[in-house]
Design an enzyme around this catalytic site. Structure first.
Site, short mmCIF file in Angstrom:
data_model
loop_
_atom_site.label_atom_id
_atom_site.label_comp_id
_atom_site.label_asym_id
_atom_site.label_seq_id
_atom_site.Cartn_x
_atom_site.Cartn_y
_atom_site.Cartn_z
N GLY A 252 -13.79 8.06 6.47
CA GLY A 252 -14.01 6.61 6.40
C GLY A 252 -13.23 5.91 7.50
O GLY A 252 -13.80 5.21 8.32
N PHE A 253 -11.93 6.12 7.49
CA PHE A 253 -11.02 5.54 8.50
C PHE A 253 -11.06 4.02 8.49
O PHE A 253 -10.68 3.38 9.46
CB PHE A 253 -11.32 6.08 9.90
CG PHE A 253 -11.51 7.58 9.93
CD1 PHE A 253 -10.46 8.41 9.58
CD2 PHE A 253 -12.73 8.14 10.26
CE1 PHE A 253 -10.63 9.79 9.57
CE2 PHE A 253 -12.90 9.52 10.25
CZ PHE A 253 -11.85 10.34 9.91
N ILE A 478 -10.60 9.51 0.28
CA ILE A 478 -11.26 9.34 1.57
C ILE A 478 -10.99 10.52 2.50
O ILE A 478 -11.15 10.42 3.70
CB ILE A 478 -10.87 7.99 2.21
CG1 ILE A 478 -9.36 7.85 2.37
CG2 ILE A 478 -11.38 6.84 1.33
CD1 ILE A 478 -8.94 6.52 3.05
N THR A 480 -8.06 12.14 2.21
CA THR A 480 -6.61 12.17 2.36
C THR A 480 -5.93 13.15 1.41
O THR A 480 -4.78 13.51 1.63
CB THR A 480 -6.06 10.76 2.07
OG1 THR A 480 -6.74 10.24 0.92
CG2 THR A 480 -6.34 9.83 3.23
N LYS A 646 1.15 20.09 2.48
CA LYS A 646 -0.05 20.52 3.20
C LYS A 646 -0.97 19.35 3.51
O LYS A 646 -1.36 19.13 4.66
CB LYS A 646 -0.78 21.56 2.36
CG LYS A 646 -1.74 22.43 3.11
CD LYS A 646 -2.16 23.59 2.20
CE LYS A 646 -3.12 24.52 2.90
NZ LYS A 646 -3.47 25.66 2.03
N THR A 647 -1.33 18.57 2.47
CA THR A 647 -2.23 17.45 2.72
C THR A 647 -1.50 16.36 3.53
O THR A 647 -2.13 15.66 4.32
CB THR A 647 -2.77 16.86 1.41
OG1 THR A 647 -1.68 16.48 0.56
CG2 THR A 647 -3.66 17.85 0.68
N LYS A 713 5.63 6.37 0.19
CA LYS A 713 5.38 5.18 1.02
C LYS A 713 4.02 5.20 1.72
O LYS A 713 3.66 4.23 2.37
CB LYS A 713 6.49 5.03 2.06
CG LYS A 713 7.85 4.69 1.42
CD LYS A 713 8.99 4.80 2.41
CE LYS A 713 9.23 3.54 3.18
NZ LYS A 713 10.42 3.65 4.05
N GLY A 716 -1.55 7.82 5.27
CA GLY A 716 -2.86 7.87 5.92
C GLY A 716 -2.89 7.26 7.31
O GLY A 716 -3.71 7.62 8.14
N GLU A 717 -2.00 6.31 7.57
CA GLU A 717 -2.10 5.58 8.83
C GLU A 717 -0.94 5.81 9.79
O GLU A 717 -1.13 5.76 11.01
CB GLU A 717 -2.24 4.07 8.56
CG GLU A 717 -2.81 3.81 7.21
CD GLU A 717 -3.86 2.71 7.08
OE1 GLU A 717 -4.00 2.25 5.97
OE2 GLU A 717 -4.52 2.29 8.04
MO1 MOS Z 1 -7.80 2.08 6.15
S1 MOS Z 1 -8.24 1.29 7.99
O1 MOS Z 1 -7.18 0.75 5.30
O2 MOS Z 1 -9.17 2.75 5.52
#
Ligand code: MOS
Length: 753
Positions: A252-253, A478, A480, A646-647, A713, A716-717
């Site tokens: 998705g990103f 998504i 993650t 790992k993830t 915390k 993903g980003e």
């Molecule tokens: Mo993220 S850019 O909040 O899917």
């Protein structure tokens, strides 16, 4: 949807270990289904006809040839489109920016290139696609405005702020005067490129009309609640008339945060025809909604000779569409990262005739941190400081923009551990001083930062008499690893083996939860699952204590441990009882509970929460060919507790790969004469492939945080933020040439200054 895990023998504590994805087998065997793959009886297929112009109107549209094709059911255009809500607010989804969202086929007006102008619905996909090619449109063309640099003089401060997006803080000190008086000054303009998300799975929606007249909708979305509420309000349906599912996403990103036009069109056709309809977009249509808009940025830094910042200015102008004021946090990061007495940060928007830009992995931070962290490298050279030393000299333990301390900030440890792993001390700071064969070698570094957020979420858990636990909520995994971490948290909270826990996600029939985005899902859904399971633990304990001859008769909840499927007295495992026995002996078929998680207001009053990283990069550059290879990356991450090594590592790897893309490859090119992204395919828009990616080393430094009970915390980003600056700084170190315009392609390496 159901995900189950095969046994991981003999382990009891799963949180913190490298558990393999519980949804891995379903994904690699093809059992995992995506929105465009669900079957329905009597399914019809819709294919979108896209506008050939970016701005103007449809003078006439001729669908007769398409309608004449055998197997075509209907061609829907603005002329025959069934009515939907006429209130623009009904189209504002949960994460919409201020403005009037785009409505497909609503009028004859064209506001961006690739805008849907017709939906051809047929008995099969091939027929629909062929017939779509026969639709003839006569356009009235108006010259589009798509050049950000040309529109920047007319930029404006968005009158309505986007919910959840902090506008720049008020300036403090006097940045202009301090800059003019500074001993050392650097000042640069930075540009990136427009980028598109390019998940493997294109956007698709399958709308199933049920016999009772309700709708079951499979939609590519990062959270089914957003699709559900959007459909209900846009189509005037009662909430219970719509069920939305999306168990898996093929990436998705951020492109899946908002409901997109293929969903609206599939729903429009299904409702109109009383028949199930699927609409899947093509890869090139993926360039006709949402993108990371580039920004025009200027950073001015003033410092004394020791490198202490005395003035910091960061100004950005970013593109938005004609119909919405999309906003992200671009410049604030500079104020959060460094201690400086005179700071001014500004952010404005310029109207473009493109689709509304949207969140793309670390929206705003990727953009702003690229600029500030490149400027800091320039300051390091101007002051003769090592880039790490310069950052330490201006380090701040509190957030200057909010005047509050960070709940935790282990960035110093990131610098130390990252530098050591990379071998930074062996770097000769002189540009062009390192070489290997015919290639120049460059080492660069940068800092990354992302906000650590949490959203109100709930989760439901059910423990049955066979000792099996099911947990879940509406949020999306998504890619993650959400299925996996929730399974780990649930298993540990109740002391169950992983294979006794089933996690369900992405279904509006599950407990309420928002879209998965902003790196907030682990904290939000994780806490909700933990609370639901803890509540079951309390219920089970009460039952156990009341059993005849209970070994726990005199125990209290604080003194028992849930382990190996049993409740046992801490330090005295002989005194224990199996959960299954508790339920059987007490005649309990099941125990269930809902857990609610919300941001801790007391914590937020006192602290700011951010994740940080230090990225170290090696590039090798063939100056004759202009080719840049990113041969080595070390990223040290401070993101609180790591639930799954790992993830977590995979998240950071993916972020770094995307960062390599924005630094060296990815660029959506607009032809401003016609206002269209021209390289709308994976041949000409280059997403990094295996040959572009070399050694990547990820370090998680210890960091304890109290923003939520799990101490997490979000991951993903943070992996992508700062990567482009580190690469661009390494390119300078290799070549002595400061390139301030991404991506750094061979032509820029070869160009004479
Ligand atoms: Mo993220 S850019 O909040 O899917």
């Amino acid at each position: 949807m159901t995900v189950q895990f095969s046994p991981a023998a003999g382990r009891d504590r799963f949180v913190g270990s490298a558990v393999s994805r519980v949804d891995g087998p379903a994904k690699v065997t093809g059992l995992a289904k995506y929105a465009g793959e669900f079957a329905a009886p009597d399914l019809a297929y819709g294919v979108v006809v896209s506008s050939a112009i970016a701005k103007g109107s449809i003078r006439s549209i001729d669908a007769s040839a398409a309608e004449a094709v055998s197997g075509v059911i209907k061609v829907i255009t603005h002329e025959n489109r069934p009515a939907t809500s006429d209130n623009p607010e009904d189209y504002q989804d949960a994460v919409a920016p201020p403005g009037a969202p785009f409505q497909a086929l609503a009028t004859d007006r064209i506001v961006f290139s690739g805008q849907p102008v017709a939906l051809v619905v047929a008995e099969d996909f091939e027929t629909a696609r062929y017939a779509a090619s026969l639709v003839r449109v006569d356009y009235g063309v108006v010259a589009p405005r798509t050049d950000l640099a040309a529109q920047a003089p007319e930029s404006y401060d968005p009158p309505m702020k986007r919910s959840g997006i902090k506008p720049p803080p008020e300036p403090w000190g006097d940045a202009e005067t301090a800059f003019d008086a500074a001993e050392i000054r650097v000042n640069g303009q930075y540009r990136m490129a427009d980028e598109h998300h390019n998940p493997m799975e294109p956007h698709a929606s399958t709308v199933v009309v049920e016999k009772d007249g309700t709708y079951t909708v499979y939609d590519k979305i990062q959270g089914v609640s957003n699709t559900h509420d959007y459909i209900a309000s846009a189509f005037g349906l009662k909430p219970e008339q719509v069920r939305v599912l999306n168990p898996y996403l093929g990436g998705g990103f951020g492109s899946g945060l908002r409901p997109q036009y293929q969903l609206f069109l599939a729903m429009l056709a299904a409702k109109d025809l009383g028949r199930s309809v699927r609409v899947t977009l093509t890869r090139d249509q993926m360039w006709s909604f949402t993108y990371r808009s580039e920004a025009l940025q200027t950073v001015s830094l003033g410092a004394d000779r020791s490198g202490k910042l005395t003035a910091l200015r960061h100004d950005a102008v970013q593109g938005t569409s004609s119909y919405e004021d999309y906003q992200e946090v671009v410049v604030n990061w500079s104020g959060v990262l460094y201690d400086c007495d005179n700071v001014k940060l500004t952010y404005s928007l310029a109207k473009l005739d493109t689709p509304t830009p949207g969140d793309m992995r670390a929206p705003g931070a990727v953009t702003g941190v690229y600029a500030i962290e490149t400027a800091m490298d320039e300051l390091a050279y101007a002051t003769g400081q090592d880039p790490i030393q310069l950052r330490l000299k201006n380090y701040t333990e509190s957030d200057p923009t909010e005047e509050k301390p960070f709940g935790s900030k282990a960035l110093k440890e990131c610098f130390r551990e990252g530098a050591e792993r990379f071998g930074w001390s062996r770097r000769n700071p002189q540009p062009r001083s390192m070489r290997e064969g015919r290639e120049l070698v460059g080492w660069g570094m940068a800092t990354g930062i992302w906000e650590s957020m949490m959203m109100q979420s709930s989760a439901h858990a059910v423990l049955t008499a066979d000792g099996r636990l099911e947990v879940g909520n509406q949020t999306g995994d998504i890619g993650t690893g959400t299925y996996t971490i929730l399974t780990q948290i649930a298993a540990d909270t109740l002391g169950l083996p992983l294979d006794h826990v089933t996690t369900k996600l992405g279904d509006t029939q599950l407990a309420k939860a928002p879209v998965a985005g902003g790196s907030w899902t682990a904290a939000s859904s994780g806490t909700a699952v933990m609370k639901a399971c803890r509540s079951i633990a309390e219920q089970a304990f009460k039952l156990a204590r009341g059993m005849d001859n209970s070994p726990l008769a005199n125990a209290d909840f604080e003194r028992v441990v849930f382990s190996n499927g049993r409740i046992e007295l801490a330090g005295d495992p002989a005194k224990s009882v199996a959960l299954t026995d508790v339920l059987k002996a007490t005649g309990t078929a099941k125990l269930e509970a809902t857990g609610e998680a919300a941001p801790d207001k007391d914590f937020a009053k006192e602290y700011e929460a951010y994740t940080h990283s230090a990225i170290f990069v090696e590039v090798k550059i063939d100056e004759e060919l202009g080719q840049v290879r990113c041969t080595r990356v070390v990223s040290a991450i401070a993101a609180g507790k790591i639930l799954n090594l790992k993830t977590a590592r995979s998240q950071i790897l993916g972020g770094i790969v995307m960062g390599v893309g924005s630094a060296l490859h990815e660029e959506s090119m607009l032809d401003h004469r016609i206002g269209r992204f021209m390289n709308h395919n994976l041949g000409e828009y280059h997403v990094p492939v295996n040959a572009d990616i070399h050694d990547i080393d990820v370090i998680f430094v210890d960091e304890e945080d109290k923003a939520n009970p799990l101490g997490v915390k979000g991951l993903g980003e943070i992996g992508i933020v700062g990567v482009a600056a580190a690469i661009s700084n390494a390119v300078f170190h290799a070549t002595g040439k400061r390139i301030r315009h991404l991506p750094i392609t061979p032509d820029k390496i070869l160009a004479d200054d």
